[in-house]
Design an enzyme around this catalytic site. Structure first.
Site, mmCIF file in Angstrom:
data_model
loop_
_atom_site.group_PDB
_atom_site.id
_atom_site.type_symbol
_atom_site.label_atom_id
_atom_site.label_comp_id
_atom_site.label_asym_id
_atom_site.label_seq_id
_atom_site.Cartn_x
_atom_site.Cartn_y
_atom_site.Cartn_z
ATOM 1 C CG ASP A 136 -1.974 -1.026 1.234
ATOM 2 O OD1 ASP A 136 -1.936 -1.893 0.345
ATOM 3 O OD2 ASP A 136 -2.850 -0.977 2.109
ATOM 4 C CG ASP A 137 0.381 3.827 2.271
ATOM 5 O OD1 ASP A 137 -0.784 3.483 1.967
ATOM 6 O OD2 ASP A 137 0.749 4.043 3.428
ATOM 7 C CG HIS A 173 -4.240 2.756 -0.506
ATOM 8 N ND1 HIS A 173 -5.094 2.049 0.306
ATOM 9 C CD2 HIS A 173 -3.256 3.241 0.316
ATOM 10 C CE1 HIS A 173 -4.653 2.102 1.560
ATOM 11 N NE2 HIS A 173 -3.548 2.825 1.592
ATOM 12 C CG HIS A 232 -3.148 7.217 2.846
ATOM 13 N ND1 HIS A 232 -3.230 7.177 4.223
ATOM 14 C CD2 HIS A 232 -2.982 5.925 2.459
ATOM 15 C CE1 HIS A 232 -3.090 5.917 4.636
ATOM 16 N NE2 HIS A 232 -2.962 5.136 3.581
ATOM 17 C CG HIS A 240 2.331 0.163 4.379
ATOM 18 N ND1 HIS A 240 2.104 -0.742 5.384
ATOM 19 C CD2 HIS A 240 1.173 0.844 4.211
ATOM 20 C CE1 HIS A 240 0.862 -0.609 5.814
ATOM 21 N NE2 HIS A 240 0.267 0.342 5.125
HETATM 22 ZN ZN LIG Z 1 -2.376 3.179 3.300
#
Ligand SMILES: [Zn+2]
Length: 462
Positions: free
Chosen positions: A63-64, A113, A117, A214
């Site tokens: 993620d991210d 995603h 964020h 991540h």
């Molecule tokens: Zn995230």
């Protein structure tokens, strides 16, 4: 050519049918609104809608990103021959379009995603969440030509999503996924490598593991831990796959949201229309016909898999098991099960047929099998088999496929036999015959040493 044309025509008709079926009357809308208001989801992912993989499977997720660390992650995955899923941020995709392209080109799944964020924006109103999903999607479509159908909510859904979020995302045609293994790599800054590996190892093993990592800035230790995590699962017998809409999504239960939100009926209706229209314009209908020659080839493969499933669901036949150099045994239909081409049977049954004895220790979920001078421990939580000879441990094997079904440990025949030093030499599985032959390297030695094995089902080298 005619087939392709037909397929094309059908494909072009289906969305119209979907459009007609999709409308919701005002009264139904009110009912759904009230139900969601009470915090209940209208539907949950159903077992039968998804494909359970044959092999125990790990879905690694990142993620991210993408960030300057992503190329290292991609190199490791490439080297280990592992496909994964990247839940990317629109903002980062804009900054690193080449990495988005590479993720897709390397055969990984690209997921959405959100754009930036920022929790406070995303979770103050569904409209904001929805806008960010679309904004990122446009960037992904521009850069790499894909519109991800998989979404991971920043921070996960628990206490962020409510029933409205879930429902509206479904209406828009997305699959929302949480995870069942948190690597803990974003608990705080610079989590040590060993802590990440330990968190992964602490997670109870399931047939499907969805692991949260991540690849955003500052996650150098994730990159460092990754090869060891991959090796850990490989050793347990897991295979790796990218997430798809066919994988049953791990989703947290709906918790009381920590954000104060107001959803009026009018606002809900607006969002409902917007999301449904979006789905009609962008999401291919389910069970769409396949439209390229390559997919037609896949179709043949699926048909073959389906015939294996049809075989499994047919009124069962007895299964004959021959042991090379030993006796055979016939299992009746209640004593084994076919999962695709895989034969599963009860461990207790197997052990007793070998002339052994089984004990089950419930508090530690471990089964003990005894034969002559050999003891075997089947440790269910660790999915490991420990072999003792005259009280000394001589080997430990891992068997990720072991499962507990209604109080019975089930093991897959092929893998179990393989781990125990034998192999399947021949297997006939058709509509009239089910017969498997097994060979064990040390059969002769066994025959000399242990008369119990003479009449046993498996001359396993214990
Ligand atoms: Zn995230």
């Amino acid at each position: 050519m005619a087939v392709l044309l037909l397929v094309y025509l059908w494909f072009s008709i289906v969305p119209v049918q979907a459009a007609e079926g999709k409308g919701i009357s005002a009264q139904d809308g009110q009912e759904i609104y009230q139900m969601l208001k009470s915090g209940k989801r209208t539907s949950m992912p159903k077992e039968k809608t998804y494909k359970k993989p044959e092999q125990p499977t790990v879905y690694l997720t990142f993620d991210d990103g993408p960030s300057k660390l992503t190329p290292q992650v991609l190199d490791i995955l490439d080297k280990e021959d592992v496909k994964a899923t990247f839940f990317a941020l629109g903002e980062e995709a804009k900054a690193h379009p080449d990495l988005i392209k590479r993720i897709v080109k390397d055969g990984h799944t690209l997921g959405n995603h959100s754009y930036n964020h920022v929790y406070k924006e995303l979770y103050s109103d569904f409209q904001n969440f929805w806008n960010q999903i679309q904004r990122s999607e446009e960037i992904f479509a521009d850069v790499a030509g894909v519109r991800p159908q998989l979404v991971r909510a920043p921070g996960g859904t628990y206490t962020n999503f409510d029933a409205y979020y879930y429902y509206l995302m479904e209406q828009a045609g997305y699959t929302v996924l949480d995870w069942n293994v948190d690597s803990g790599d974003s608990k705080r800054q610079n989590v040590p490598v060993n802590e990440i590996i330990q968190s992964v190892k602490n997670a109870p093993l399931e047939h499907e593991m969805n692991v949260l990592f991540h690849d955003g800035t500052g996650h150098e230790s994730t990159v460092e831990a990754l090869p060891q995590v991959i090796h850990y699962y490989k050793k347990l017998g897991y295979t790796f796959a990218p997430l798809t809409t066919e994988v049953k999504p791990k989703q947290f239960p709906v918790g009381k949201p920590k954000w104060s939100r107001n959803m009026s009926f009018a606002h809900f209706n607006e969002l409902l229309q917007e999301t449904q229209q979006y789905a009609l314009a962008h999401v291919p209908p389910k069970n769409e016909p396949l439209d390229t020659p390559e997919q037609l080839v896949n179709q043949t493969k699926i048909a073959r898999e389906e015939s294996a499933q049809a075989l499994a669901s047919k009124p069962s036949l007895p299964l004959k098991i021959n042991v090379v150099g030993g006796n055979g045994y016939t299992l009746d239909q209640s004593q084994y099960e076919l999962q695709g081409d895989r034969i599963e049977l009860a461990l207790r049954f197997l052990v007793e047929k070998m002339g052994g004895r089984m004990e089950w220790n419930e508090p530690v979920k471990t089964a003990y099998a005894h034969y002559g001078m050999y003891d075997v421990e089947y440790d269910l939580p660790k999915r490991s088999i420990r072999l003792y000879k005259l009280g000394n441990r001589v080997a430990t094997h891992n068997l990720a496929d072991m499962s507990l079904v209604e109080g019975t440990i089930r093991v897959p025949l092929q893998n179990t036999v393989g781990l125990l030093g034998g192999r399947i030499t021949q297997s006939v599985m058709d509509s009239g015959t089910r017969e498997v032959s097994l060979a064990f390297r040390q059969f002769n030695m066994w025959n000399e040493n242990n008369s119990l094995l003479k009449n046993s089902l498996f001359a396993i080298n214990y």
